[in-house]
Design an enzyme around this catalytic site. Structure first.
Site, PDB file in Angstrom:
ATOM      1  N   SER A  69     -27.389  37.193   2.679  1.00 33.85           N
ATOM      2  CA  SER A  69     -26.264  37.999   2.206  1.00 33.85           C
ATOM      3  C   SER A  69     -24.994  37.157   2.189  1.00 33.85           C
ATOM      4  CB  SER A  69     -26.076  39.222   3.109  1.00 33.85           C
ATOM      5  OG  SER A  69     -27.242  40.019   3.113  1.00 33.85           O
ATOM      6  N   ASN A  70     -24.782  36.365   3.246  1.00 32.16           N
ATOM      7  CA  ASN A  70     -23.634  35.466   3.290  1.00 32.16           C
ATOM      8  C   ASN A  70     -23.676  34.454   2.153  1.00 32.16           C
ATOM      9  OD1 ASN A  70     -22.120  36.421   5.369  1.00 32.16           O
ATOM     10  ND2 ASN A  70     -22.651  34.833   6.828  1.00 32.16           N
ATOM     11  N   LYS A 195     -36.127  38.560  11.970  1.00 32.39           N
ATOM     12  CA  LYS A 195     -34.700  38.606  12.247  1.00 32.39           C
ATOM     13  C   LYS A 195     -34.342  40.076  12.344  1.00 32.39           C
ATOM     14  CE  LYS A 195     -30.087  37.799  10.380  1.00 32.39           C
ATOM     15  NZ  LYS A 195     -29.245  37.320   9.252  1.00 32.39           N
TER      16      LYS A 195
END
Length: 344
Positions: A69-70, A195
């Site tokens: 996402s980053n 994660k």
């Protein structure tokens, strides 16, 4: 952890590309989902991408993740995604960090595209893939649980790289994989970790305990494969380590990498007082960074590190709905953590 075997993927034009058939092992430690940097015209800023990867490696990170996402993966073309990961790998190798693994985000809305992205990740010299559950049709159709299990199995069967499952309901239309589902999928030989960004420490506890038991059973059958559990936020890194997580894949490590690493080292060395202090620093900073999202993260990086820039449109730039007051709030909120970072 033992390394994994890799299949030999095909390139997009049908040529077979040869790779080292042993991937870099995932070890305990801190991993960062890196941003993708852009020039003023929104073309890739390959120099900034390279510089940031090496900066994180020198800070002591255990690995890097691209296309999360980053990393604004949704704003990139398939060719750009390959180029970002290739650039990251080349920069790490040139700086003497050839053993540092790269995890590549490859989540997509269809099984077919997800597998294609996994193959592209191998072509780009990634080592592992990180997969969110598909979610576009979740609210209208509601995926049956068996469909999601089949999705991950099919991807793991076809992926030339080992798979980590990414559980983040906020980024997946509320899809929240249970510990039973994650442990069921952990039996697949090409699924090697999770994660967890859901903040559910009870679920994390069950996954860690369950995969530990599973590993013992597999060793008895001589069919064992490693499994790593990573916290998805610096906000709950310390309790995750206490439960047995191997580390964290956390966005805050882009700004405060040494502080994140110091927390894990303090905990591993039994320095409880220092670990708690650093956990408080990171938690307060993480709250600010999470509020600002990737726009805020890049703004803080630009102010504090001299690079970061802006996101691709339609995400706004400073002055386009983002006021100087927002920027100052972010800067003030990160200052405590930044001071600690500079002291390390």
């Amino acid at each position: 952890m033992a390394p994994h075997r890799m299949a030999t993927p095909e390139s997009n034009d049908g040529d077979v590309i040869q790779y080292n058939n042993i991937s870099r092992p995932l070890t305990s430690g801190i991993y960062a989902p890196t941003p993708c940097f852009f020039l003023d015209n929104e073309e890739l800023d390959l120099a900034a991408i390279s510089h940031h990867a090496v900066t994180l490696a020198r800070a002591g990170l255990a690995g890097i993740a691209t296309q999360g996402s980053n990393g604004e993966a949704v704003h990139l073309t398939p060719a750009e995604r390959i180029l970002v990961t290739k650039t990251t790998r080349t920069a790490l190798d040139a700086a003497g960090f050839s053993s540092l693994p790269i995890i590549v985000g490859c989540g997509a809305q269809s099984t077919r595209e997800t597998i294609a992205l996994c193959k592209d990740a191998a072509i780009a010299r990634g080592d592992y893939v990180l997969i969110l559950p598909p979610s576009y049709f979740n609210f209208g159709l509601r995926y049956p649980l068996e469909s999601l299990i089949t999705f991950f199995r099919d991807v793991a069967d076809a992926s030339p790289l080992p798979v980590l499952i990414y559980n983040f309901p906020a980024a997946a239309a509320g899809i929240d994989l249970s510990s039973d589902t994650l442990l069921h999928l952990a039996k697949h030989p090409n699924i090697v970790g999770t994660k967890l960004t859901d903040g559910n420490l009870g679920r994390m506890n069950r996954v860690i305990a369950g995969t530990s038991l599973l590993l013992q059973q597999q060793k008895q059958q001589q069919q064992s494969h490693p499994y790593i559990t990573l916290a998805g936020s610096a906000d709950f890194l310390l309790p995750s380590l206490h439960l047995g997580a191997e580390g964290g894949l956390v966005g805050l490590a882009n700004i405060l990498p040494k502080t994140c690493v110091a927390l894990q080292h303090a905990w591993e060395n039994g320095n409880t007082k220092q670990a708690r202090f650093l956990a408080g620093v990171l938690s307060r900073a993480d709250e600010i960074v999470q509020k600002g999202g990737i726009v805020g993260t890049k703004a803080v990086m630009q102010e504090k590190m001299g690079y970061g820039g802006f996101c691709r449109r339609p995400l706004p730039r400073l002055g386009e709905g983002i006021a100087e007051l927002d920027l100052r709030t972010w800067m003030d909120g990160i200052q405590e953590g930044w001071s600690v970072e500079q002291s390390l």
